[in-house]
Design a protein around this motif. Sequence first.
Motif, PDB file in Angstrom:
ATOM      1  N   THR A 197     -11.152  -1.194  56.882  1.00  0.00           N
ATOM      2  CA  THR A 197     -12.451  -0.980  56.926  1.00  0.00           C
ATOM      3  C   THR A 197     -12.794  -0.834  58.250  1.00  0.00           C
TER       4      THR A 197
ATOM      5  N   GLU B   6     -16.745   1.320  56.520  1.00  0.00           N
ATOM      6  CA  GLU B   6     -16.185   2.644  55.946  1.00  0.00           C
ATOM      7  C   GLU B   6     -14.868   2.415  55.594  1.00  0.00           C
ATOM      8  N   THR B   7     -14.422   2.548  54.115  1.00  0.00           N
ATOM      9  CA  THR B   7     -12.997   2.154  53.877  1.00  0.00           C
ATOM     10  C   THR B   7     -12.149   3.564  54.212  1.00  0.00           C
ATOM     11  N   ILE B   8     -11.109   3.105  54.919  1.00  0.00           N
ATOM     12  CA  ILE B   8     -10.061   4.117  55.315  1.00  0.00           C
ATOM     13  C   ILE B   8      -8.827   3.870  54.600  1.00  0.00           C
TER      14      ILE B   8
END
Length: 265
Positions: free
Chosen positions: A11, A15-17
Motif C-alpha cells: 500500500t 494505493e494498493t500495488i
Amino acid sequence: MGISVGQHGLTVDGETIPIYAGTIHYWRHPPVMWEPLLRSIEALGFHMIETYIPWGVHETAPRRFDFGQENPANDLDRFLCLCEQLNLWVCVRPAPVSNAELTFWGCPEHVLSDPAVQARTSQDTPAIVDYPPQPFAVPSYASERFYAYIAGWFDDLCPRLIPHLYPSGRIIACQVDNELTYFFRTDAYYLDYHPDAVQQYREMLRRDYRTIDALNYAYHSAYADFDQIPPPRGCAAQTASDLPYYLDWVRYKEQQLTAALVRLA
C-alpha cells in the motif's frame, strides 16, 4: 506518505500495488533496449519492475565499481531514471547473491576466492557448488570477512539507490539477498563448519542453556565449557535421548540463516 504491506500487496499512500512484477536484467541489454523492454512489460499489465543488481557485475575488481563508466549497460542510475519517467514502480534485488544464472551467482570472484569467506564442509574443506558454467566455493553467511566485503559493496551502492527511493523515486521494495538456502546444500552436515559459524553455534548453546551443567544434563555429557563442544559432523544418534545434540545443530543452522537475513537487511 508511506509504504505498508497489505492483504493484497504493498500500500503506497493508500494505493494498493499488487506484488506482481516484470523482470529486466538491465546489465544484459544495451541501454537503447531498456525503454522498449519496459514498455512491453507494461503492455502486459505489469506496473512494477524488479531487477537484480549483481554485485559481481558492478565490482569488476577489488573496490573498483562500474556503474556505467566502463560498460554503458551497467548504468543503474540511468535505468532507474527511465523507470521513473515511465511511472513504473521498482523492486531492487541488490545481492550479495543474485544467482540469475550468472557465474559465481553474481558474487565477485575475488570475494569467493578468499579462504576466510568460504563455507567449510564437515571434512573442513571448502564447500563447492558445481553448477555451470563453473564450480565455485560458496561463502559462509557466518564469515565476518564476508560481511566486511558486503559492507564495501553496500557503501558504494546504497548512496546510488537513495535518490530513487520513494517518494523521490519509484523504488518501493528491496529483496534481502536471494534464495538463502545454503546454496541448496540442504544436508544438515554438509556445511557450515566455518570457524565463525562454529563460534555462533556455541554462542547459541550458551544463550539457550545458560549453564554448562544444563547442557550436560540434556546431552548426557561432561563438557567443562561451551567452547569445548564440537558441532556434530554426522548423525550417530542411537536413542531418542541422543537427539538433543544433533537437533541443536539443525536449529542453529536455521538460526544462522535468519540472523544473516536480519543483518543484511
